[in-house]
Design a protein around this motif. Sequence first.
Motif, PDB file in Angstrom:
ATOM      1  N   GLU A   1       1.522  18.632  -2.289  1.00 54.50           N
ATOM      2  CA  GLU A   1       1.467  18.265  -3.704  1.00 54.50           C
ATOM      3  C   GLU A   1       1.163  16.774  -3.880  1.00 54.50           C
ATOM      4  O   GLU A   1       0.441  16.390  -4.801  1.00 54.50           O
ATOM      5  CB  GLU A   1       2.777  18.632  -4.407  1.00 54.50           C
ATOM      6  N   MET A   2       1.713  15.944  -3.007  1.00 54.86           N
ATOM      7  CA  MET A   2       1.408  14.510  -3.080  1.00 54.86           C
ATOM      8  C   MET A   2      -0.077  14.261  -2.808  1.00 54.86           C
ATOM      9  O   MET A   2      -0.724  13.463  -3.504  1.00 54.86           O
ATOM     10  CB  MET A   2       2.246  13.732  -2.063  1.00 54.86           C
ATOM     11  N   ALA A   3      -0.619  14.936  -1.814  1.00 52.53           N
ATOM     12  CA  ALA A   3      -2.028  14.753  -1.455  1.00 52.53           C
ATOM     13  C   ALA A   3      -2.936  15.232  -2.585  1.00 52.53           C
ATOM     14  O   ALA A   3      -3.956  14.588  -2.894  1.00 52.53           O
ATOM     15  CB  ALA A   3      -2.335  15.506  -0.160  1.00 52.53           C
ATOM     16  N   TRP A   4      -2.590  16.369  -3.197  1.00 58.55           N
ATOM     17  CA  TRP A   4      -3.378  16.880  -4.320  1.00 58.55           C
ATOM     18  C   TRP A   4      -3.398  15.857  -5.451  1.00 58.55           C
ATOM     19  O   TRP A   4      -4.450  15.584  -6.048  1.00 58.55           O
ATOM     20  CB  TRP A   4      -2.786  18.206  -4.821  1.00 58.55           C
ATOM     21  N   TYR A   5      -2.248  15.249  -5.715  1.00 61.21           N
ATOM     22  CA  TYR A   5      -2.183  14.302  -6.826  1.00 61.21           C
ATOM     23  C   TYR A   5      -2.890  12.993  -6.480  1.00 61.21           C
ATOM     24  O   TYR A   5      -3.525  12.374  -7.343  1.00 61.21           O
ATOM     25  CB  TYR A   5      -0.731  14.040  -7.236  1.00 61.21           C
TER      26      TYR A   5
ATOM     27  N   ASP B   1      -4.915   4.530  -9.195  1.00 61.09           N
ATOM     28  CA  ASP B   1      -3.932   4.921  -8.203  1.00 61.09           C
ATOM     29  C   ASP B   1      -2.555   4.915  -8.855  1.00 61.09           C
ATOM     30  O   ASP B   1      -2.425   4.772 -10.076  1.00 61.09           O
ATOM     31  CB  ASP B   1      -3.976   4.018  -6.970  1.00 61.09           C
ATOM     32  N   ARG B   2      -1.532   5.077  -8.052  1.00 67.59           N
ATOM     33  CA  ARG B   2      -0.173   5.227  -8.566  1.00 67.59           C
ATOM     34  C   ARG B   2       0.311   4.007  -9.335  1.00 67.59           C
ATOM     35  O   ARG B   2       1.233   4.098 -10.140  1.00 67.59           O
ATOM     36  CB  ARG B   2       0.775   5.530  -7.403  1.00 67.59           C
ATOM     37  N   SER B   3      -0.318   2.845  -9.124  1.00 67.23           N
ATOM     38  CA  SER B   3       0.115   1.616  -9.803  1.00 67.23           C
ATOM     39  C   SER B   3      -0.102   1.699 -11.309  1.00 67.23           C
ATOM     40  O   SER B   3       0.493   0.918 -12.068  1.00 67.23           O
ATOM     41  CB  SER B   3      -0.628   0.409  -9.242  1.00 67.23           C
ATOM     42  N   ALA B   4      -0.953   2.643 -11.766  1.00 67.79           N
ATOM     43  CA  ALA B   4      -1.192   2.792 -13.204  1.00 67.79           C
ATOM     44  C   ALA B   4       0.010   3.389 -13.924  1.00 67.79           C
ATOM     45  O   ALA B   4       0.018   3.448 -15.163  1.00 67.79           O
ATOM     46  CB  ALA B   4      -2.428   3.675 -13.427  1.00 67.79           C
ATOM     47  N   ASN B   5       1.010   3.815 -13.173  1.00 72.67           N
ATOM     48  CA  ASN B   5       2.160   4.489 -13.783  1.00 72.67           C
ATOM     49  C   ASN B   5       3.009   3.559 -14.627  1.00 72.67           C
ATOM     50  O   ASN B   5       3.399   3.898 -15.747  1.00 72.67           O
ATOM     51  CB  ASN B   5       3.009   5.137 -12.681  1.00 72.67           C
ATOM     52  N   THR B   6       3.373   2.395 -14.118  1.00 71.66           N
ATOM     53  CA  THR B   6       4.345   1.545 -14.793  1.00 71.66           C
ATOM     54  C   THR B   6       3.797   1.028 -16.122  1.00 71.66           C
ATOM     55  O   THR B   6       2.639   0.641 -16.222  1.00 71.66           O
ATOM     56  CB  THR B   6       4.754   0.363 -13.906  1.00 71.66           C
ATOM     57  N   THR B   7       4.665   1.010 -17.132  1.00 75.99           N
ATOM     58  CA  THR B   7       4.281   0.627 -18.485  1.00 75.99           C
ATOM     59  C   THR B   7       4.718  -0.802 -18.787  1.00 75.99           C
ATOM     60  O   THR B   7       5.564  -1.367 -18.076  1.00 75.99           O
ATOM     61  CB  THR B   7       4.951   1.560 -19.509  1.00 75.99           C
ATOM     62  N   PRO B   8       4.192  -1.398 -19.863  1.00 74.98           N
ATOM     63  CA  PRO B   8       4.694  -2.713 -20.273  1.00 74.98           C
ATOM     64  C   PRO B   8       6.205  -2.715 -20.501  1.00 74.98           C
ATOM     65  O   PRO B   8       6.887  -3.690 -20.165  1.00 74.98           O
ATOM     66  CB  PRO B   8       3.924  -2.991 -21.565  1.00 74.98           C
TER      67      PRO B   8
ATOM     68  N   VAL C   1       7.949   9.578  -7.314  1.00 69.49           N
ATOM     69  CA  VAL C   1       8.627   9.825  -6.035  1.00 69.49           C
ATOM     70  C   VAL C   1       7.685   9.576  -4.856  1.00 69.49           C
ATOM     71  O   VAL C   1       8.118   9.555  -3.710  1.00 69.49           O
ATOM     72  CB  VAL C   1       9.193  11.269  -5.937  1.00 69.49           C
ATOM     73  N   ARG C   2       6.396   9.354  -5.173  1.00 64.33           N
ATOM     74  CA  ARG C   2       5.375   9.227  -4.113  1.00 64.33           C
ATOM     75  C   ARG C   2       5.745   8.170  -3.079  1.00 64.33           C
ATOM     76  O   ARG C   2       5.542   8.365  -1.866  1.00 64.33           O
ATOM     77  CB  ARG C   2       4.022   8.914  -4.775  1.00 64.33           C
ATOM     78  N   ASP C   3       6.301   7.045  -3.532  1.00 61.32           N
ATOM     79  CA  ASP C   3       6.616   5.971  -2.599  1.00 61.32           C
ATOM     80  C   ASP C   3       7.904   6.218  -1.823  1.00 61.32           C
ATOM     81  O   ASP C   3       8.257   5.420  -0.957  1.00 61.32           O
ATOM     82  CB  ASP C   3       6.681   4.636  -3.336  1.00 61.32           C
ATOM     83  N   GLY C   4       8.573   7.309  -2.118  1.00 61.42           N
ATOM     84  CA  GLY C   4       9.746   7.685  -1.336  1.00 61.42           C
ATOM     85  C   GLY C   4       9.544   8.997  -0.607  1.00 61.42           C
ATOM     86  O   GLY C   4      10.524   9.663  -0.246  1.00 61.42           O
ATOM     87  N   ILE C   5       8.286   9.373  -0.363  1.00 61.99           N
ATOM     88  CA  ILE C   5       8.005  10.664   0.254  1.00 61.99           C
ATOM     89  C   ILE C   5       8.680  10.798   1.615  1.00 61.99           C
ATOM     90  O   ILE C   5       9.119  11.891   2.002  1.00 61.99           O
ATOM     91  CB  ILE C   5       6.478  10.907   0.360  1.00 61.99           C
TER      92      ILE C   5
ATOM     93  N   ALA D   1       0.840  -1.194   0.000  1.00 62.41           N
ATOM     94  CA  ALA D   1       0.000   0.000   0.000  1.00 62.41           C
ATOM     95  C   ALA D   1       0.882   1.253   0.000  1.00 62.41           C
ATOM     96  O   ALA D   1       2.045   1.220   0.424  1.00 62.41           O
ATOM     97  CB  ALA D   1      -0.908   0.007   1.224  1.00 62.41           C
ATOM     98  N   ALA D   2       0.322   2.348  -0.488  1.00 58.73           N
ATOM     99  CA  ALA D   2       1.066   3.605  -0.519  1.00 58.73           C
ATOM    100  C   ALA D   2       1.393   4.074   0.895  1.00 58.73           C
ATOM    101  O   ALA D   2       0.602   3.889   1.829  1.00 58.73           O
ATOM    102  CB  ALA D   2       0.266   4.674  -1.250  1.00 58.73           C
ATOM    103  N   ARG D   3       2.546   4.682   1.053  1.00 56.87           N
ATOM    104  CA  ARG D   3       2.955   5.256   2.325  1.00 56.87           C
ATOM    105  C   ARG D   3       1.968   6.344   2.728  1.00 56.87           C
ATOM    106  O   ARG D   3       1.628   7.215   1.930  1.00 56.87           O
ATOM    107  CB  ARG D   3       4.361   5.839   2.201  1.00 56.87           C
ATOM    108  N   SER D   4       1.493   6.296   3.942  1.00 53.74           N
ATOM    109  CA  SER D   4       0.590   7.338   4.430  1.00 53.74           C
ATOM    110  C   SER D   4       1.307   8.685   4.419  1.00 53.74           C
ATOM    111  O   SER D   4       2.519   8.775   4.663  1.00 53.74           O
ATOM    112  CB  SER D   4       0.126   7.011   5.850  1.00 53.74           C
ATOM    113  N   LEU D   5       0.550   9.741   4.168  1.00 52.22           N
ATOM    114  CA  LEU D   5       1.105  11.096   4.218  1.00 52.22           C
ATOM    115  C   LEU D   5       1.029  11.684   5.626  1.00 52.22           C
ATOM    116  O   LEU D   5       1.402  12.833   5.842  1.00 52.22           O
ATOM    117  CB  LEU D   5       0.374  11.999   3.221  1.00 52.22           C
TER     118      LEU D   5
END
Length: 516
Positions: A342-346, A356-363, A319-323, A89-93
């Motif tokens: 900015e992370m919360a807005w995104y 969610d952020r998992s949609a980022n990675t491409t084939p 960078v979200r997972d390294g906040i 899961a994403a790191r809590s802010l």
Amino acid sequence: MNTSPSPRIIRMHPADNVAIVVNDGGLKPGAAPGDGPVLVEAVPQGHKVALVDLPAGSAVRRYNVVIGHTGVAIPAGGWVNEQRLVMPAARSLEGLPASNPPAELPPLTGHTFQGYRNADGSVGTRNLLAITTTVQCVAGVLDFAVERIRSELLPLYPNVDGVVGLEHTYGCGVAIDAPDAIIPIRTLRNISSNPNFGGEVMVLSLGCEKLQPERLLPPGSIPISDQRDSELDVVMLQDEAHVGFMSMIDSILRQARVHLERLNRRQRTTCPASDLVVGVQCGGSDAFSGVTANPAVGFATDLLVRAGATVMFSEVTEVRDGIDLLTTRAASPDVAEAMVREMAWYDAYLNKGRVDRSANTTPGNKKGGLSNIVEKAMGSIVKSGTGPIHGVIAPGEKVKQKGLIFAATPASDFICGTLQLAAGMNLHVFTTGRGTPYGLAECPVIKVATRDDLARRWHDLMDVNAGRIASGEASIEDVGCELFQLLLDVASGQKTWAERWKLHNALVLFNPAPVT
């Protein structure tokens, strides 16, 4: 005689329980890397091999960070890939580490480049005529006019590097008063004053669009050259004076001459490295991005910051997972708070689209060995170097301070580059492992390959080969210093491969506001 290279793997941290395969073509079952287990199955280049037995549910560590948990048992020497991992899961802010920045990096003096000093104090690395547009409707006319300018006018002005049409898909059919409409509007406004355009602002308008010229560029919104008055130079196609298509083109060329005359009088002068505004970005990433190219860029980032320059790193989802790593490096609590904001807005922006952020990675990312966005983020962050983070800017804003800056942008190559141009970038560094011909007409782009094989095959598209780090031919420091010097050379006029081939991607505006 067996001349094949010895099996090699790279482990990023002593606590890691996986390593990536270095060899071109990957490794076959039975391969025995000297510092790892015998492989029990084939593992492609860049992909992870288990260093120990990993029962189902085991934490998988790379960069000494948990990038996922095994969904099935994987034996030592087995292939660890995205199908066998469950993403955390994403790191809590909430409850993030407080600002505790490292010491400021020691100053680095004496480095200069030959740039174009602007009236507002900014410096261009190129001398370009840019024609801003208020609406996509005029794009075809502008394309026609730009070709005429290139063929008929530019030969008369040898000190001008080129002409750029700032085309986009915005300006009408949009909810122009929606709160988030400020993002594309200020992006276009700030791109128009990019240092590479010399303060010469020329606008092409249709006439009936929602984004009128005075709304896009109100008085005082952009710095202008010291050779012109303050009146905005607008060619409006619906003006009654235009009778026929050619009268429109003639008007554009007539006004272009005025700006070209002034731009042609500009000369390169010696400028300190502190006048550089460098955007760093990655695209077509692979597992080597965080091993070779991005660490080398990070080393160059530190050198640039030490020299007083501005360096922007971006890409919120990357960078979200390294906040938690970033808030610690914030130069002040305000900077840490701005990053979290900015992370919360995104997060909220993605949630509106039910992703969610998992949609980022491409084939291609996955084929290159990146199992998920957590692993990708760990390799992306290292472009930012090791020093304190001095500031944060929201999408479309212009950077107003020196040092290391987080420019909050989407990770999309084209949108990120567009927003970094709006922030004032005069030089761009772009790393890639899978390969991309990405380039910008508005700013030189230095391309850094993560692998020897990519650098060899795309020898006339990649400017720097960071793959030498993985092969042991060069260190991160070697390639970082090489990149730093290349930045100064390119800022002084040396052409990148993308410039030589005239490979230019379109500007793509980030528009989270509604379309009507």
